[in-house]
Design an enzyme around this catalytic site. Structure first.
Site, PDB file in Angstrom:
ATOM      1  N   HIS B  82     -24.691 -14.219 -37.292  1.00 59.36           N
ATOM      2  CA  HIS B  82     -24.490 -14.592 -35.148  1.00 59.36           C
ATOM      3  C   HIS B  82     -24.394 -12.809 -34.873  1.00 59.36           C
ATOM      4  O   HIS B  82     -24.422 -12.053 -33.977  1.00 59.36           O
ATOM      5  CB  HIS B  82     -24.042 -16.052 -35.032  1.00 59.36           C
ATOM      6  CG  HIS B  82     -23.200 -15.361 -33.264  1.00 59.36           C
ATOM      7  ND1 HIS B  82     -24.760 -15.699 -32.584  1.00 59.36           N
ATOM      8  CD2 HIS B  82     -22.157 -15.535 -32.800  1.00 59.36           C
ATOM      9  CE1 HIS B  82     -23.641 -15.812 -31.783  1.00 59.36           C
ATOM     10  NE2 HIS B  82     -22.729 -15.344 -31.789  1.00 59.36           N
ATOM     11  N   ASP B 111     -37.548  15.260 -22.131  1.00 59.79           N
ATOM     12  CA  ASP B 111     -36.733  14.041 -23.218  1.00 59.79           C
ATOM     13  C   ASP B 111     -36.103  14.039 -24.348  1.00 59.79           C
ATOM     14  O   ASP B 111     -35.383  14.979 -23.379  1.00 59.79           O
ATOM     15  CB  ASP B 111     -38.512  14.411 -24.269  1.00 59.79           C
ATOM     16  CG  ASP B 111     -38.752  12.477 -25.012  1.00 59.79           C
ATOM     17  OD1 ASP B 111     -38.228  12.282 -26.255  1.00 59.79           O
ATOM     18  OD2 ASP B 111     -40.183  12.636 -24.943  1.00 59.79           O
ATOM     19  N   TRP B 147     -19.176 -11.869 -40.145  1.00 61.32           N
ATOM     20  CA  TRP B 147     -19.613 -10.636 -39.926  1.00 61.32           C
ATOM     21  C   TRP B 147     -18.276  -9.398 -39.869  1.00 61.32           C
ATOM     22  O   TRP B 147     -18.950  -8.670 -40.088  1.00 61.32           O
ATOM     23  CB  TRP B 147     -19.722 -10.050 -38.502  1.00 61.32           C
ATOM     24  CG  TRP B 147     -19.013  -9.939 -37.283  1.00 61.32           C
ATOM     25  CD1 TRP B 147     -17.978 -10.977 -37.036  1.00 61.32           C
ATOM     26  CD2 TRP B 147     -18.367  -8.580 -36.568  1.00 61.32           C
ATOM     27  NE1 TRP B 147     -17.212  -9.773 -36.300  1.00 61.32           N
ATOM     28  CE2 TRP B 147     -17.352  -8.599 -36.247  1.00 61.32           C
ATOM     29  CE3 TRP B 147     -19.182  -8.015 -37.065  1.00 61.32           C
ATOM     30  CZ2 TRP B 147     -17.294  -7.334 -35.426  1.00 61.32           C
ATOM     31  CZ3 TRP B 147     -17.487  -6.475 -36.949  1.00 61.32           C
ATOM     32  CH2 TRP B 147     -17.302  -6.201 -35.741  1.00 61.32           C
ATOM     33  N   SER B 175     -29.316   4.750 -38.757  1.00 60.07           N
ATOM     34  CA  SER B 175     -29.984   4.925 -37.325  1.00 60.07           C
ATOM     35  C   SER B 175     -29.363   4.655 -36.226  1.00 60.07           C
ATOM     36  O   SER B 175     -29.335   5.887 -35.435  1.00 60.07           O
ATOM     37  CB  SER B 175     -30.204   2.861 -37.311  1.00 60.07           C
ATOM     38  OG  SER B 175     -30.889   2.624 -35.767  1.00 60.07           O
ATOM     39  N   SER B 176     -28.025   4.218 -36.399  1.00 62.52           N
ATOM     40  CA  SER B 176     -27.152   4.613 -35.361  1.00 62.52           C
ATOM     41  C   SER B 176     -26.619   5.934 -35.004  1.00 62.52           C
ATOM     42  O   SER B 176     -26.488   7.063 -34.293  1.00 62.52           O
ATOM     43  CB  SER B 176     -25.679   3.827 -35.312  1.00 62.52           C
ATOM     44  OG  SER B 176     -26.259   2.263 -35.210  1.00 62.52           O
ATOM     45  N   HIS B 259     -12.697  -0.925 -35.400  1.00 65.07           N
ATOM     46  CA  HIS B 259     -12.045  -0.857 -33.353  1.00 65.07           C
ATOM     47  C   HIS B 259     -13.147  -0.040 -32.631  1.00 65.07           C
ATOM     48  O   HIS B 259     -12.974  -0.299 -31.854  1.00 65.07           O
ATOM     49  CB  HIS B 259     -10.432  -0.876 -33.501  1.00 65.07           C
ATOM     50  CG  HIS B 259     -10.275  -0.995 -31.931  1.00 65.07           C
ATOM     51  ND1 HIS B 259     -10.008  -2.303 -32.101  1.00 65.07           N
ATOM     52  CD2 HIS B 259     -10.553  -0.781 -31.061  1.00 65.07           C
ATOM     53  CE1 HIS B 259      -9.650  -2.725 -30.041  1.00 65.07           C
ATOM     54  NE2 HIS B 259     -10.077  -1.300 -29.860  1.00 65.07           N
ATOM     55  N   GLU B 261     -15.536   0.631 -33.101  1.00 66.67           N
ATOM     56  CA  GLU B 261     -17.139  -0.131 -32.741  1.00 66.67           C
ATOM     57  C   GLU B 261     -16.851  -0.595 -31.227  1.00 66.67           C
ATOM     58  O   GLU B 261     -17.499  -0.909 -30.408  1.00 66.67           O
ATOM     59  CB  GLU B 261     -17.462  -0.737 -33.922  1.00 66.67           C
ATOM     60  CG  GLU B 261     -18.238  -1.922 -33.852  1.00 66.67           C
ATOM     61  CD  GLU B 261     -19.780  -1.676 -33.172  1.00 66.67           C
ATOM     62  OE1 GLU B 261     -19.464  -0.234 -33.982  1.00 66.67           O
ATOM     63  OE2 GLU B 261     -21.072  -2.490 -33.192  1.00 66.67           O
ATOM     64  N   TYR B 263     -15.760  -0.788 -28.601  1.00 63.37           N
ATOM     65  CA  TYR B 263     -15.689   0.642 -27.411  1.00 63.37           C
ATOM     66  C   TYR B 263     -17.048   0.801 -27.840  1.00 63.37           C
ATOM     67  O   TYR B 263     -17.172   1.505 -26.375  1.00 63.37           O
ATOM     68  CB  TYR B 263     -14.387   1.237 -27.688  1.00 63.37           C
ATOM     69  CG  TYR B 263     -13.449   0.574 -27.248  1.00 63.37           C
ATOM     70  CD1 TYR B 263     -13.282   0.478 -25.979  1.00 63.37           C
ATOM     71  CD2 TYR B 263     -12.589   0.983 -28.118  1.00 63.37           C
ATOM     72  CE1 TYR B 263     -12.017  -0.451 -25.724  1.00 63.37           C
ATOM     73  CE2 TYR B 263     -11.327   0.130 -28.447  1.00 63.37           C
ATOM     74  CZ  TYR B 263     -11.087  -0.424 -26.418  1.00 63.37           C
ATOM     75  OH  TYR B 263     -10.595  -1.469 -27.210  1.00 63.37           O
ATOM     76  N   SER B 274     -20.731   1.551 -13.016  1.00 58.62           N
ATOM     77  CA  SER B 274     -19.855   2.239 -12.620  1.00 58.62           C
ATOM     78  C   SER B 274     -21.788   3.705 -11.618  1.00 58.62           C
ATOM     79  O   SER B 274     -21.161   4.237 -10.849  1.00 58.62           O
ATOM     80  CB  SER B 274     -19.747   4.060 -13.077  1.00 58.62           C
ATOM     81  OG  SER B 274     -18.205   3.090 -14.349  1.00 58.62           O
ATOM     82  N   HIS B 308      -4.012  -3.211 -35.371  1.00 55.94           N
ATOM     83  CA  HIS B 308      -4.087  -4.573 -34.365  1.00 55.94           C
ATOM     84  C   HIS B 308      -4.537  -5.810 -34.985  1.00 55.94           C
ATOM     85  O   HIS B 308      -3.929  -7.564 -34.119  1.00 55.94           O
ATOM     86  CB  HIS B 308      -4.075  -4.986 -33.149  1.00 55.94           C
ATOM     87  CG  HIS B 308      -5.429  -4.482 -32.265  1.00 55.94           C
ATOM     88  ND1 HIS B 308      -5.383  -3.128 -31.482  1.00 55.94           N
ATOM     89  CD2 HIS B 308      -6.138  -4.705 -32.786  1.00 55.94           C
ATOM     90  CE1 HIS B 308      -6.824  -3.124 -31.181  1.00 55.94           C
ATOM     91  NE2 HIS B 308      -7.416  -3.896 -31.854  1.00 55.94           N
ATOM     92  N   HIS B 309      -5.909  -5.537 -35.545  1.00 53.79           N
ATOM     93  CA  HIS B 309      -6.223  -6.909 -35.885  1.00 53.79           C
ATOM     94  C   HIS B 309      -5.501  -7.346 -37.465  1.00 53.79           C
ATOM     95  O   HIS B 309      -6.312  -8.201 -37.641  1.00 53.79           O
ATOM     96  CB  HIS B 309      -7.620  -5.992 -36.917  1.00 53.79           C
ATOM     97  CG  HIS B 309      -9.313  -6.188 -34.776  1.00 53.79           C
ATOM     98  ND1 HIS B 309      -9.121  -6.224 -34.320  1.00 53.79           N
ATOM     99  CD2 HIS B 309      -8.687  -4.569 -34.484  1.00 53.79           C
ATOM    100  CE1 HIS B 309     -10.575  -5.781 -33.472  1.00 53.79           C
ATOM    101  NE2 HIS B 309      -9.812  -4.715 -33.165  1.00 53.79           N
ATOM    102  N   THR B 334      -7.937   1.838 -19.159  1.00 54.04           N
ATOM    103  CA  THR B 334      -8.561   0.335 -18.698  1.00 54.04           C
ATOM    104  C   THR B 334      -9.112   0.225 -17.092  1.00 54.04           C
ATOM    105  O   THR B 334      -9.162  -0.322 -16.683  1.00 54.04           O
ATOM    106  CB  THR B 334      -8.755  -0.414 -19.741  1.00 54.04           C
ATOM    107  OG1 THR B 334      -9.069  -0.080 -20.891  1.00 54.04           O
ATOM    108  CG2 THR B 334     -10.300  -1.031 -19.397  1.00 54.04           C
ATOM    109  N   LYS B 337      -9.651   2.169 -14.647  1.00 59.41           N
ATOM    110  CA  LYS B 337     -11.508   2.242 -14.480  1.00 59.41           C
ATOM    111  C   LYS B 337     -12.026   0.705 -13.083  1.00 59.41           C
ATOM    112  O   LYS B 337     -12.391   0.879 -12.666  1.00 59.41           O
ATOM    113  CB  LYS B 337     -12.113   1.692 -15.781  1.00 59.41           C
ATOM    114  CG  LYS B 337     -12.199   2.847 -16.784  1.00 59.41           C
ATOM    115  CD  LYS B 337     -13.177   2.564 -17.474  1.00 59.41           C
ATOM    116  CE  LYS B 337     -14.434   3.569 -17.996  1.00 59.41           C
ATOM    117  NZ  LYS B 337     -14.621   3.811 -17.089  1.00 59.41           N
ATOM    118  N   ARG B 456     -10.660 -20.286 -36.044  1.00 57.36           N
ATOM    119  CA  ARG B 456     -12.009 -20.056 -36.338  1.00 57.36           C
ATOM    120  C   ARG B 456     -13.245 -20.676 -37.068  1.00 57.36           C
ATOM    121  O   ARG B 456     -12.348 -20.511 -38.264  1.00 57.36           O
ATOM    122  CB  ARG B 456     -12.292 -19.004 -35.508  1.00 57.36           C
ATOM    123  CG  ARG B 456     -11.908 -17.800 -36.400  1.00 57.36           C
ATOM    124  CD  ARG B 456     -11.002 -16.271 -35.869  1.00 57.36           C
ATOM    125  NE  ARG B 456     -12.600 -15.958 -35.612  1.00 57.36           N
ATOM    126  CZ  ARG B 456     -12.979 -14.398 -36.091  1.00 57.36           C
ATOM    127  NH1 ARG B 456     -11.651 -13.591 -35.911  1.00 57.36           N
ATOM    128  NH2 ARG B 456     -14.445 -13.715 -35.375  1.00 57.36           N
TER     129      ARG B 456
END
Lengths: 295, 537
Positions: B82, B111, B147, B175-176, B259, B261, B263, B274, B308-309, B334, B337, B456
């Site tokens: 998932h 293009d 994951w 790909s990315s 991390h 990732e 963002y 925006s 922090h993870h 943040t 924003k 979890r």
């Protein structure tokens, strides 16, 4: 931005699909191969599938780059297109830098923090209780569990082959620059000579690297499985060696193209891209020499 | 590689003067940014439904305490897949699809900069996910280590399928990276004359910065899975302390990727919102320049907060403090924003069409996710929250009403441009309200069970959590089923509906609204003149 008028957008192309199929088949073959090896299953289809995928990729590389070369020589690429290629190559090299950064980061982390902790030093030295007899040194000539990970007897002396290799690669960065200057002056003879010398230096580097690996495996007991020193050593130098191989191939292809009369003093991005890549490989080596071999 | 120039054999001979090819080859061989954008968006939606079905399995199992529907081993595969499918298959490709469709239209480019590579980037994704999902049907089962695939669970104790998982991650990474390189080259090199960087729509800015993050961290992900591969198959000891390595090393390298990732998954949504909020507020975006700098600051900070993870794995005290304070700093840009979005709406002539509903919900609910993130950033508090459902609540609040509502808002906003028809506004609003209610019912109670200590990734739980879990499951089923309504709305919009004018939203600005709806197959083959309004700073 007068060059905006005719940005070349290619029509349909089969190469992306061929490339995707090639990569998928290759990695599926590799995965099957590795799994069968690990489980000691005989009669694995993995190598065959991998080989088929590799053929696809080779076909794609020839076809796709061939198409791009033809288009470039047909004059379809504007200066703006040239800038797209330059941005593309720049950021590709940056991604490669980050790939190596992951392995350098792992090396620094082990040497600065987790290695000493495992030896009982510092605020997290409690990890020492796992293997109370383990003493941390770098290079790591004793592993915590020598049965699982037999340590090396010694490591490569930086002041012999690695030093020679450093000289070779640094020299080759100069020779490729001389080749570039010759190309810009339109001196094809010197261009071929300097570029040929660069490829030759790259090949010598690789040959010495192979010699060094043979020595490491057969005489020093320094292997992938000889603990974290061997792991970081072979991953960093091995991926670097793979990149030298790619870079030398790229430069070799440029040499073939030059023999066939490609490139002129103004239009030669293919050559420049290969030489950028070569400089990148060179810089990585200097970092390797300092942080893996010497320090 | 022939040295002879054969113009008749170059792919250039056709150039790009005509419309789409017929049949399947249009999609397989295309170099058109709109086709590729469409492919990305449909692929993303398929993955969204697949990942969503896995979430439904998880919520069905957690509907009541005890083990009822699936084996724990399969439950682990569901939580793992998932996450992987949603992160790499649904959210990221959706934003790449939006970038493909909209960035050339927004900056007046013919293009994407490198169109063939663009198609390569897309087709690698079905290959990667085909490989990944197929492992569910193999003997040892699919990836079951979460994951985040922490070693040694993903190395020493992993099922055989981990090898294919590693290669699938490699394909996604390639790909990315190629997709991101294309975005950078397009934004930096293909802007119409006069479209300076500080005049670009913010979506282009946030994507430029996202692309930078992608190019910087996807190779690190490739590095960490390569170390796993070597540990599993070639006897190295990167993540094995018996050889002098360290399992925690895995977490450092993974989160150095992981991390930024998060963002990568939210910055493009910031950009889209925006555009949408000013349109339906009928006011220019408040604080454009500060938005750009805030986005860049968030991107910079994302590189120095990864541990922090990992507050509970044994990071030295100095590290805990550094990463705690650095993380809290993210609240500043943040906050800028959120302040700007609210100020854009302030005294505007607001209307609440479906894109605006999703955008406003984005601002409110993403902020809730941001606040729970601040709670998690406090190292001593995180010792309590770590690995509980509070974390699950936090990141689902930033990903569902954050990233995914951002994607929904974008889809409704630009569907008229893509299809030439207006979507059904009534059904769109129904989709919004059902999603909004379903999502909050599903995820809000997770804060409470998490704070009360429910871990979890476990298929069973203590009886005291039963009521909240049942509520969560009901919300999740509602949210999941509602997405079929979205599929219906999109198909209905493609097949027909009120014809959309070139600019269906009266408050909208930007080059994309100067071309007809649906956008012709080729746009801006020669760069456009900027509309008068766009020439002012």
């Amino acid at each position: 931005m007068a060059s905006h008028e005719h940005y070349y957008v290619p029509a349909q192309s089969k190469w992306p699909i061929v490339a995707t199929l090639g990569l998928l088949i290759t990695v599926y073959g590799l995965g099957t191969w590795f799994n069968d090896l690990k489980a000691a299953r005989e009669a694995s289809h993995g190598p065959l599938i991998f080989f088929v995928g590799a053929l696809f990729i080779a076909y794609m590389l020839f076809g796709w780059f061939g198409a791009v070369i033809r288009e470039g020589r047909a004059g379809l690429y504007s200066p703006q297109m040239d800038r797209s290629f330059r941005w593309g190559m720049t950021w590709f090299i940056f991604s490669e830098v980050m790939f190596f950064a992951a392995f350098f980061g792992a090396l620094f982390y082990i040497r600065m923090w987790s290695g000493p902790w495992l030896g009982g030093e510092g605020s997290k030295g409690v990890a020492h209780m796992l293997w109370p007899n383990f003493q941390y040194t770098w290079p790591l000539l004793h592993t915590p569990d020598p049965k699982l990970f037999p340590p090396p007897k010694a490591v490569i002396d930086p002041w012999h082959l690695p030093l020679l290799n450093t000289v070779l690669l640094v020299t080759s960065s100069f020779t490729v620059t001389f080749a570039h200057h010759a190309l810009k002056r339109g001196d094809r003879r010197k261009l071929k000579a300097w570029l040929g010398a660069t490829v030759l230096l790259g090949a010598c580097f690789l040959a010495l690297q192979v010699t060094e690996y043979v020595e490491a495996y057969h005489e020093l007991g320094l292997t992938l499985g000889s603990g974290i020193y061997g792991a970081t050593f072979f991953m960093l130098t091995g991926f670097h060696g793979a990149h030298v191989t790619i870079g030398a191939l790229m430069l070799g292809i440029m040499l073939v193209r030059i023999q066939r009369g490609h490139f002129d003093a103004h239009q030669h991005f293919g050559f420049e891209a290969a030489s950028w890549y070569w400089h990148f490989v060179d810089v990585v080596w200097v970092c390797l020499f300092v942080f893996v071999y010497v320090l | 590689m022939s040295a002879v120039i054969e113009p008749g054999h170059t792919e250039a001979a056709h150039d790009h003067a005509h419309g789409p090819a017929r049949g399947l080859s249009r999609w397989l061989l295309t170099t058109n940014h709109k086709d590729i954008g469409t492919l990305y968006l449909w692929f993303s939606f398929c993955m969204f439904l697949l990942g969503g079905s896995m979430a439904m399995v998880i919520r069905a199992e957690l509907f009541q305490p005890g083990l009822q529907i699936v084996e724990p081993a399969f439950f682990n595969q569901m939580t793992t897949m998932h996450g992987l499918v949603m992160v790499f298959g649904a959210v990221m490709p959706a934003f790449v699809g939006l970038a493909n469709w909209m960035i050339p239209l927004m900056i007046g480019a013919p293009d994407m900069a490198l169109p063939r590579m663009n198609n390569f980037s897309f087709w690698l994704l079905p290959a990667a996910f085909g490989l990944l999902v197929s492992t569910l049907f193999t003997a040892g089962g699919g990836p079951n280590f979460g994951w985040t695939f922490y070693a040694p669970l993903s190395t020493t104790y992993a099922p055989e399928s981990v090898t294919y998982f590693i290669f699938a991650i490699h394909l996604m990474g390639i790909s990315s990276i190629m997709g991101a390189i294309n975005v950078v080259a397009t934004v930096l090199n293909l802007r119409a004359p006069g479209m300076t960087l500080m005049k670009m729509p913010l979506f282009c800015w946030t994507w430029l910065i996202t692309a930078f993050l992608l190019i910087a961290v996807m190779p690190v992900l490739a590095g960490v899975v390569t170390m796993m591969l070597m540990d599993i198959h070639f006897g190295t000891s990167f993540f094995n302390a018996a050889g002098g390595g360290d399992p925690v090393l895995f977490q450092h390298v993974f989160w150095f990727f992981g991390h930024p990732e998060v963002y990568i998954m939210i910055l493009p949504a910031f950009g889209a919102v925006s555009s949408i909020i000013p349109t339906f507020s009928r006011k220019p975006l408040f604080g454009y320049t500060s938005m750009v700098y805030a986005t860049a600051s968030i991107a910079f900070l994302s590189f120095i907060v990864w541990a922090h993870h990992m507050f509970v794995v044994g990071v030295p005290l100095v590290g805990e403090l550094f990463f705690m304070y650095a993380t809290m700093l993210i609240a500043v840009p943040t906050g800028v924003k959120v302040f700007n979005w609210v100020s854009t709406m302030w005294q505007g002539s607001l209307t609440f069409e479906t894109p605006m509903l999703f955008a406003v919900a984005f601002v409110i609910l993403f902020t809730i996710g941001g606040f729970s993130g601040l709670m998690l950033a406090i190292a001593p508090a995180d010792f309590q929250y770590h690995d509980t459902y509070f974390v699950v609540a936090h990141f689902h609040y930033v990903l569902v009403p954050g990233a995914i509502f951002g994607i929904f808002a974008s889809a409704y906003y630009w569907l008229p441009k893509w299809t030439g028809h207006m979507y059904d506004e009534t059904l769109g609003r129904l989709h919004f309200w059902l999603s909004f209610v379903g999502m909050n019912v599903a995820f809000f109670p997770m804060h409470f069970v998490g704070l009360a200590g429910m871990p979890r990734r476990i298929p069973d739980y203590n009886l005291q959590f039963a009521d909240f879990n049942m509520v969560s499951s009901i919300g999740a089923f509602t949210f999941g089923a509602t997405q079929l309504l979205f599929l219906f709305i999109v198909i209905k919009c493609i097949r027909g509906g009120r014809p959309a004018p070139a600019k269906p939203w009266d408050g909208a600005h930007g080059l994309e609204w100067t071309v007809p709806s649906p956008a012709p197959y080729h746009t801006f083959s020669t760069p456009p003149e900027l509309p008068v309004e766009e020439r002012q700073p």
